[in-house]
Design a protein around this motif. Structure first.
Motif, PDB file in Angstrom:
ATOM      1  N   PHE A  14       0.845  -1.190   0.000  1.00 16.28           N
ATOM      2  CA  PHE A  14       0.000   0.000   0.000  1.00 16.28           C
ATOM      3  C   PHE A  14       0.882   1.243   0.000  1.00 16.28           C
ATOM      4  CE2 PHE A  14       0.806  -1.499   4.253  1.00 16.28           C
ATOM      5  CZ  PHE A  14       1.269  -0.360   4.898  1.00 16.28           C
ATOM      6  N   ASN A  15       0.266   2.359  -0.310  1.00 17.11           N
ATOM      7  CA  ASN A  15       0.896   3.671  -0.183  1.00 17.11           C
ATOM      8  C   ASN A  15       0.490   4.209   1.187  1.00 17.11           C
ATOM      9  OD1 ASN A  15       1.612   4.095  -3.220  1.00 17.11           O
ATOM     10  ND2 ASN A  15      -0.534   3.498  -3.243  1.00 17.11           N
ATOM     11  N   ALA A  16       1.383   4.925   1.840  1.00 20.06           N
ATOM     12  CA  ALA A  16       1.045   5.545   3.121  1.00 20.06           C
ATOM     13  C   ALA A  16       0.981   7.057   2.913  1.00 20.06           C
ATOM     14  CB  ALA A  16       2.098   5.203   4.168  1.00 20.06           C
ATOM     15  N   TRP A  17      -0.109   7.670   3.319  1.00 25.31           N
ATOM     16  CA  TRP A  17      -0.241   9.121   3.185  1.00 25.31           C
ATOM     17  C   TRP A  17       0.102   9.731   4.522  1.00 25.31           C
ATOM     18  CZ3 TRP A  17      -3.195  11.653  -1.043  1.00 25.31           C
ATOM     19  CH2 TRP A  17      -3.171  13.046  -0.939  1.00 25.31           C
ATOM     20  N   GLY A  18       1.238  10.431   4.594  1.00 26.38           N
ATOM     21  CA  GLY A  18       1.699  11.037   5.838  1.00 26.38           C
ATOM     22  C   GLY A  18       3.024  10.434   6.256  1.00 26.38           C
ATOM     23  N   SER A  19       4.023  11.296   6.421  1.00 29.93           N
ATOM     24  CA  SER A  19       5.362  10.783   6.724  1.00 29.93           C
ATOM     25  C   SER A  19       5.790  11.101   8.153  1.00 29.93           C
ATOM     26  CB  SER A  19       6.375  11.382   5.745  1.00 29.93           C
ATOM     27  OG  SER A  19       6.428  12.793   5.889  1.00 29.93           O
ATOM     28  N   ILE A  24       3.228   9.260   0.730  1.00 29.12           N
ATOM     29  CA  ILE A  24       2.696  10.455   0.089  1.00 29.12           C
ATOM     30  C   ILE A  24       2.690  11.583   1.108  1.00 29.12           C
ATOM     31  CG2 ILE A  24       0.682  11.437  -1.071  1.00 29.12           C
ATOM     32  CD1 ILE A  24      -0.094   8.296  -1.446  1.00 29.12           C
ATOM     33  N   ASP A  25       3.246  12.719   0.722  1.00 27.86           N
ATOM     34  CA  ASP A  25       3.254  13.869   1.626  1.00 27.86           C
ATOM     35  C   ASP A  25       3.223  15.144   0.812  1.00 27.86           C
ATOM     36  OD1 ASP A  25       4.122  15.881   3.707  1.00 27.86           O
ATOM     37  OD2 ASP A  25       4.256  14.050   4.890  1.00 27.86           O
ATOM     38  N   LYS A  26       2.369  16.101   1.227  1.00 30.02           N
ATOM     39  CA  LYS A  26       2.269  17.366   0.497  1.00 30.02           C
ATOM     40  C   LYS A  26       3.477  18.268   0.748  1.00 30.02           C
ATOM     41  CE  LYS A  26      -1.734  19.065   1.661  1.00 30.02           C
ATOM     42  NZ  LYS A  26      -3.048  19.740   1.634  1.00 30.02           N
ATOM     43  N   ASN A  27       4.223  17.993   1.813  1.00 32.58           N
ATOM     44  CA  ASN A  27       5.358  18.836   2.177  1.00 32.58           C
ATOM     45  C   ASN A  27       6.517  18.603   1.203  1.00 32.58           C
ATOM     46  OD1 ASN A  27       7.662  19.979   3.351  1.00 32.58           O
ATOM     47  ND2 ASN A  27       6.830  19.725   5.410  1.00 32.58           N
ATOM     48  N   ARG A  28       6.813  19.621   0.402  1.00 31.36           N
ATOM     49  CA  ARG A  28       7.877  19.489  -0.608  1.00 31.36           C
ATOM     50  C   ARG A  28       9.239  19.199   0.004  1.00 31.36           C
ATOM     51  NH1 ARG A  28       4.826  23.523  -3.352  1.00 31.36           N
ATOM     52  NH2 ARG A  28       4.081  22.710  -5.343  1.00 31.36           N
ATOM     53  N   ASN A  29       9.422  19.577   1.268  1.00 31.95           N
ATOM     54  CA  ASN A  29      10.716  19.342   1.924  1.00 31.95           C
ATOM     55  C   ASN A  29      10.985  17.853   2.116  1.00 31.95           C
ATOM     56  OD1 ASN A  29      11.270  22.097   2.179  1.00 31.95           O
ATOM     57  ND2 ASN A  29      10.077  22.219   4.057  1.00 31.95           N
ATOM     58  N   TYR A  30       9.934  17.051   2.165  1.00 29.43           N
ATOM     59  CA  TYR A  30      10.097  15.613   2.368  1.00 29.43           C
ATOM     60  C   TYR A  30      10.170  14.854   1.050  1.00 29.43           C
ATOM     61  CZ  TYR A  30       8.552  16.688   7.145  1.00 29.43           C
ATOM     62  OH  TYR A  30       8.421  17.207   8.400  1.00 29.43           O
ATOM     63  N   GLN A  31       9.561  15.390   0.013  1.00 27.85           N
ATOM     64  CA  GLN A  31       9.482  14.695  -1.272  1.00 27.85           C
ATOM     65  C   GLN A  31      10.874  14.444  -1.843  1.00 27.85           C
ATOM     66  OE1 GLN A  31       6.840  17.222  -3.526  1.00 27.85           O
ATOM     67  NE2 GLN A  31       5.167  16.900  -2.078  1.00 27.85           N
ATOM     68  N   GLY A  32      11.050  13.258  -2.409  1.00 32.20           N
ATOM     69  CA  GLY A  32      12.344  12.901  -2.979  1.00 32.20           C
ATOM     70  C   GLY A  32      13.262  12.205  -1.990  1.00 32.20           C
ATOM     71  N   ASN A  84       0.095   4.150  -9.064  1.00 32.09           N
ATOM     72  CA  ASN A  84      -0.340   2.761  -8.933  1.00 32.09           C
ATOM     73  C   ASN A  84      -1.782   2.731  -8.444  1.00 32.09           C
ATOM     74  OD1 ASN A  84      -0.439   2.637  -5.914  1.00 32.09           O
ATOM     75  ND2 ASN A  84       1.741   3.060  -6.126  1.00 32.09           N
ATOM     76  N   ASP A  85      -2.364   1.534  -8.477  1.00 38.51           N
ATOM     77  CA  ASP A  85      -3.756   1.363  -8.055  1.00 38.51           C
ATOM     78  C   ASP A  85      -3.859   0.750  -6.668  1.00 38.51           C
ATOM     79  OD1 ASP A  85      -4.697   2.283 -10.539  1.00 38.51           O
ATOM     80  OD2 ASP A  85      -4.473   0.290 -11.415  1.00 38.51           O
ATOM     81  N   ASP A  86      -2.736   0.682  -5.971  1.00 43.80           N
ATOM     82  CA  ASP A  86      -2.747   0.055  -4.657  1.00 43.80           C
ATOM     83  C   ASP A  86      -3.413   0.973  -3.636  1.00 43.80           C
ATOM     84  OD1 ASP A  86      -1.126  -2.476  -5.095  1.00 43.80           O
ATOM     85  OD2 ASP A  86       0.161  -0.949  -5.987  1.00 43.80           O
ATOM     86  N   PRO A  87      -3.911   0.391  -2.546  1.00 47.43           N
ATOM     87  CA  PRO A  87      -4.624   1.201  -1.553  1.00 47.43           C
ATOM     88  C   PRO A  87      -3.729   2.283  -0.937  1.00 47.43           C
ATOM     89  CG  PRO A  87      -4.949  -1.141  -1.124  1.00 47.43           C
ATOM     90  CD  PRO A  87      -3.885  -1.023  -2.181  1.00 47.43           C
ATOM     91  N   ILE A  88      -4.391   3.301  -0.408  1.00 46.51           N
ATOM     92  CA  ILE A  88      -3.692   4.370   0.316  1.00 46.51           C
ATOM     93  C   ILE A  88      -4.115   4.273   1.776  1.00 46.51           C
ATOM     94  CG2 ILE A  88      -3.470   6.855   0.643  1.00 46.51           C
ATOM     95  CD1 ILE A  88      -4.117   7.139  -2.392  1.00 46.51           C
ATOM     96  N   LEU A  89      -3.137   4.052   2.644  1.00 42.99           N
ATOM     97  CA  LEU A  89      -3.377   4.050   4.084  1.00 42.99           C
ATOM     98  C   LEU A  89      -3.231   5.480   4.587  1.00 42.99           C
ATOM     99  CD1 LEU A  89      -3.655   2.475   6.836  1.00 42.99           C
ATOM    100  CD2 LEU A  89      -1.157   2.632   6.935  1.00 42.99           C
ATOM    101  N   ILE A  90      -4.264   5.984   5.223  1.00 46.48           N
ATOM    102  CA  ILE A  90      -4.177   7.332   5.785  1.00 46.48           C
ATOM    103  C   ILE A  90      -3.441   7.223   7.115  1.00 46.48           C
ATOM    104  CG2 ILE A  90      -5.449   9.319   6.640  1.00 46.48           C
ATOM    105  CD1 ILE A  90      -7.574   8.738   4.553  1.00 46.48           C
ATOM    106  N   ALA A  91      -2.208   7.701   7.116  1.00 41.85           N
ATOM    107  CA  ALA A  91      -1.322   7.547   8.282  1.00 41.85           C
ATOM    108  C   ALA A  91      -1.093   8.906   8.950  1.00 41.85           C
ATOM    109  CB  ALA A  91       0.006   6.922   7.850  1.00 41.85           C
ATOM    110  N   VAL A  92      -2.214   9.542   9.317  1.00 43.95           N
ATOM    111  CA  VAL A  92      -2.139  10.826  10.024  1.00 43.95           C
ATOM    112  C   VAL A  92      -3.099  10.766  11.205  1.00 43.95           C
ATOM    113  CG1 VAL A  92      -1.497  12.148   7.967  1.00 43.95           C
ATOM    114  CG2 VAL A  92      -3.909  11.880   8.546  1.00 43.95           C
ATOM    115  N   ALA A 107      -7.007  13.399   9.182  1.00 45.59           N
ATOM    116  CA  ALA A 107      -7.479  12.382   8.237  1.00 45.59           C
ATOM    117  C   ALA A 107      -8.578  12.941   7.341  1.00 45.59           C
ATOM    118  CB  ALA A 107      -7.967  11.147   8.983  1.00 45.59           C
ATOM    119  N   GLY A 108      -9.436  13.787   7.894  1.00 47.56           N
ATOM    120  CA  GLY A 108     -10.509  14.381   7.111  1.00 47.56           C
ATOM    121  C   GLY A 108      -9.975  15.252   5.991  1.00 47.56           C
TER     122      GLY A 108
END
Length: 94
Positions: free
Chosen positions: A11-16, A38-46, A62-70, A75-76
């Motif tokens: 799965f993909n994890a949203w939130g680092s 997955i993270d919106k913060n550009r400082n973490y990307q890459g 990808n089509d794999d699930p996204i786990l909301i890890a916040v 989460a909302g």
């Protein structure tokens, strides 16, 4: 046991942040199952955390699930982001 182990899945994890780290350290998820973080913060990307690359929400490929890890309230807003970006991946919560 591991909440996601029955899914056999990767799965993909949203939130680092600390919540993701806590899920891994407590054995709720296995870091080897994380495809990308997955993270919106550009400082973490890459960068890599837990062996997975941190990507922007728009870079999910990808089509794999996204786990909301916040935590709780965040989460909302993640779900709103996912809807606005028209991301069709299944959403997982723990």
């Amino acid at each position: 046991g591991n909440v996601l182990s029955g899914r056999g899945g990767r799965f993909n994890a949203w939130g680092s942040g600390t919540y993701l780290a806590t899920l891994i350290q407590t054995g709720i998820i296995n870091s080897s199952n994380i495809i990308s973080v997955i993270d919106k913060n550009r400082n973490y990307q890459g960068h890599k955390i837990f062996g997975a690359e941190v990507i922007a929400p728009s870079d999910i490929d990808n089509d794999d699930p996204i786990l909301i890890a916040v935590y709780g309230n965040a989460a909302g807003s993640v779900k709103n982001d996912i809807r606005q970006l028209k991301i069709r991946n299944e959403i997982l919560e723990v």
